[in-house]
Design a protein around this motif. Structure first.
Motif, PDB file in Angstrom:
ATOM      1  N   PRO A  15       1.025  -1.210   0.130  1.00 53.36           N
ATOM      2  CA  PRO A  15       0.097  -0.086  -0.004  1.00 53.36           C
ATOM      3  C   PRO A  15       0.813   1.201   0.011  1.00 53.36           C
ATOM      4  O   PRO A  15       2.006   1.239   0.473  1.00 53.36           O
ATOM      5  N   PRO A  16       0.462   2.387  -0.641  1.00 56.10           N
ATOM      6  CA  PRO A  16       1.198   3.529  -0.524  1.00 56.10           C
ATOM      7  C   PRO A  16       1.282   4.142   0.652  1.00 56.10           C
ATOM      8  O   PRO A  16       0.449   3.879   1.690  1.00 56.10           O
ATOM      9  N   VAL A  17       2.375   4.894   1.342  1.00 60.34           N
ATOM     10  CA  VAL A  17       2.461   5.510   2.313  1.00 60.34           C
ATOM     11  C   VAL A  17       1.888   6.901   2.167  1.00 60.34           C
ATOM     12  O   VAL A  17       1.610   7.577   1.413  1.00 60.34           O
ATOM     13  N   ALA A  18       0.920   6.945   3.601  1.00 62.71           N
ATOM     14  CA  ALA A  18       0.175   7.952   3.683  1.00 62.71           C
ATOM     15  C   ALA A  18       0.714   9.282   3.568  1.00 62.71           C
ATOM     16  O   ALA A  18       1.800   9.356   4.124  1.00 62.71           O
ATOM     17  N   GLN A  19       0.305  10.321   2.651  1.00 65.78           N
ATOM     18  CA  GLN A  19       1.048  11.636   2.519  1.00 65.78           C
ATOM     19  C   GLN A  19      -0.195  12.789   2.682  1.00 65.78           C
ATOM     20  O   GLN A  19       0.245  13.740   2.510  1.00 65.78           O
ATOM     21  N   ALA A  20      -1.440  12.308   2.898  1.00 66.02           N
ATOM     22  CA  ALA A  20      -2.432  13.549   2.801  1.00 66.02           C
ATOM     23  C   ALA A  20      -3.467  13.117   4.038  1.00 66.02           C
ATOM     24  O   ALA A  20      -3.354  11.935   4.585  1.00 66.02           O
ATOM     25  N   ALA A  21      -3.793  14.341   4.443  1.00 65.69           N
ATOM     26  CA  ALA A  21      -5.037  14.220   5.385  1.00 65.69           C
ATOM     27  C   ALA A  21      -6.249  14.554   4.755  1.00 65.69           C
ATOM     28  O   ALA A  21      -6.028  15.990   4.166  1.00 65.69           O
ATOM     29  N   LEU A  22      -7.356  14.245   4.933  1.00 63.43           N
ATOM     30  CA  LEU A  22      -8.714  14.589   4.257  1.00 63.43           C
ATOM     31  C   LEU A  22      -9.413  15.106   5.392  1.00 63.43           C
ATOM     32  O   LEU A  22      -9.834  14.310   6.059  1.00 63.43           O
ATOM     33  N   GLY A  23      -9.997  16.323   5.329  1.00 57.49           N
ATOM     34  CA  GLY A  23     -11.165  16.770   6.218  1.00 57.49           C
ATOM     35  C   GLY A  23     -12.141  17.587   5.531  1.00 57.49           C
ATOM     36  O   GLY A  23     -12.097  17.973   4.473  1.00 57.49           O
ATOM     37  N   VAL A  24     -12.932  18.088   6.273  1.00 53.77           N
ATOM     38  CA  VAL A  24     -14.095  18.866   5.853  1.00 53.77           C
ATOM     39  C   VAL A  24     -14.392  20.023   6.926  1.00 53.77           C
ATOM     40  O   VAL A  24     -14.409  19.591   8.190  1.00 53.77           O
ATOM     41  N   GLY A  25     -14.690  21.188   6.734  1.00 57.80           N
ATOM     42  CA  GLY A  25     -15.010  22.140   7.429  1.00 57.80           C
ATOM     43  C   GLY A  25     -16.462  22.721   7.037  1.00 57.80           C
ATOM     44  O   GLY A  25     -16.678  22.762   5.977  1.00 57.80           O
ATOM     45  N   VAL A  26     -17.230  23.072   8.186  1.00 56.20           N
ATOM     46  CA  VAL A  26     -18.802  23.286   7.543  1.00 56.20           C
ATOM     47  C   VAL A  26     -18.980  24.685   8.245  1.00 56.20           C
ATOM     48  O   VAL A  26     -18.944  25.080   9.206  1.00 56.20           O
ATOM     49  N   ILE A  27     -19.448  25.746   7.318  1.00 56.85           N
ATOM     50  CA  ILE A  27     -19.974  26.844   7.536  1.00 56.85           C
ATOM     51  C   ILE A  27     -21.471  26.720   7.760  1.00 56.85           C
ATOM     52  O   ILE A  27     -22.243  26.309   6.932  1.00 56.85           O
ATOM     53  N   VAL A  28     -21.802  26.936   9.107  1.00 60.18           N
ATOM     54  CA  VAL A  28     -23.428  26.604   9.386  1.00 60.18           C
ATOM     55  C   VAL A  28     -23.741  28.156   9.493  1.00 60.18           C
ATOM     56  O   VAL A  28     -23.323  28.955  10.578  1.00 60.18           O
ATOM     57  N   GLN A  29     -24.548  28.277   8.912  1.00 62.49           N
ATOM     58  CA  GLN A  29     -25.331  29.821   8.769  1.00 62.49           C
ATOM     59  C   GLN A  29     -26.735  29.805   9.171  1.00 62.49           C
ATOM     60  O   GLN A  29     -27.265  28.800   8.664  1.00 62.49           O
ATOM     61  N   ASP A  30     -27.344  30.900   9.972  1.00 61.27           N
ATOM     62  CA  ASP A  30     -28.610  30.760  10.624  1.00 61.27           C
ATOM     63  C   ASP A  30     -29.236  31.934   9.702  1.00 61.27           C
ATOM     64  O   ASP A  30     -28.661  32.394   8.665  1.00 61.27           O
ATOM     65  N   GLU A  31     -30.633  31.804   9.828  1.00 58.47           N
ATOM     66  CA  GLU A  31     -31.583  32.828   8.867  1.00 58.47           C
ATOM     67  C   GLU A  31     -31.069  34.345   8.947  1.00 58.47           C
ATOM     68  O   GLU A  31     -31.387  35.138   8.324  1.00 58.47           O
ATOM     69  N   GLN A  32     -30.289  34.628  10.098  1.00 57.57           N
ATOM     70  CA  GLN A  32     -29.883  36.032  10.149  1.00 57.57           C
ATOM     71  C   GLN A  32     -28.543  36.481   9.626  1.00 57.57           C
ATOM     72  O   GLN A  32     -28.038  37.443   9.545  1.00 57.57           O
ATOM     73  N   GLY A  33     -28.129  35.227   9.151  1.00 56.69           N
ATOM     74  CA  GLY A  33     -26.628  35.277   8.364  1.00 56.69           C
ATOM     75  C   GLY A  33     -25.434  35.190   9.212  1.00 56.69           C
ATOM     76  O   GLY A  33     -24.188  35.423   8.865  1.00 56.69           O
TER      77      GLY A  33
END
Length: 167
Positions: A15-33
């Motif tokens: 298997p390849p040597v791990a060289q990356a990290a994968l993540g997600v960031g979430v902008i949570v916006q309400d009705e007032q912005g």
């Protein structure tokens, strides 16, 4: 005389040597912005998010899971819009952060991981606290370049919808 390629070339089976990290960031916006930011015990403010599970989890599914795990908020996966991929390097590891946004109504976030986050706060875009966690700052800048948020440089790739529209 050229012998040409081997008849049965074998591929490396390790298997390849791990060289990356994968993540997600979430902008949570309400009705007032306003947007949702958490105060990390390390002193930074950050968007909800985290690593994408390596068990075939989609980016949107990871965003929904992280949002639920970190804030108790439950949003449908089809309401999450992934809009950019950001890439930078930290400690010789390629960090790939997927940027997502979702709008919620009447949301009351809870601190569900008190060992990481001390408080969740709805914040106006004109009053962002600091310092921001670098990937969160990069995501906010990708979403709204007019915010003039200071952050380390990152490569950006916009994610287009099936119609080709990025909005």
């Amino acid at each position: 005389m050229n012998a040409g390629p081997p008849e049965n070339p074998t591929r490396n089976t390790r298997p390849p040597v791990a060289q990356a990290a994968l993540g997600v960031g979430v902008i949570v916006q309400d009705e007032q912005g306003r947007i949702l930011l958490g105060r990390h015990h390390g002193g930074t403010w950050e968007l909800p998010g985290g690593k994408v599970d390596p068990t075939h989890e989609s980016i949107a599914a990871a965003a929904v899971r992280e949002l639920r795990e970190e804030t108790g908020l439950d949003v449908p996966e089809d309401r999450v819009r992934v809009f950019a991929m950001l890439h930078d390097v930290v400690a010789d590891i390629n960090r790939v952060t997927m940027a997502a946004v979702v709008t919620v109504r009447d949301a009351d976030p809870r601190v569900t991981e008190p060992h990481l986050i001390s408080a969740w706060q709805w914040t106006g875009l004109d009053a962002l606290p600091g310092p921001l966690f670098d990937p969160s700052a990069q995501i906010l800048t990708a979403w709204r370049p007019d915010l003039n948020v200071d952050h380390p440089p990152a490569h950006r790739l916009d994610i287009r919808t099936a119609t080709g529209d990025t909005s």
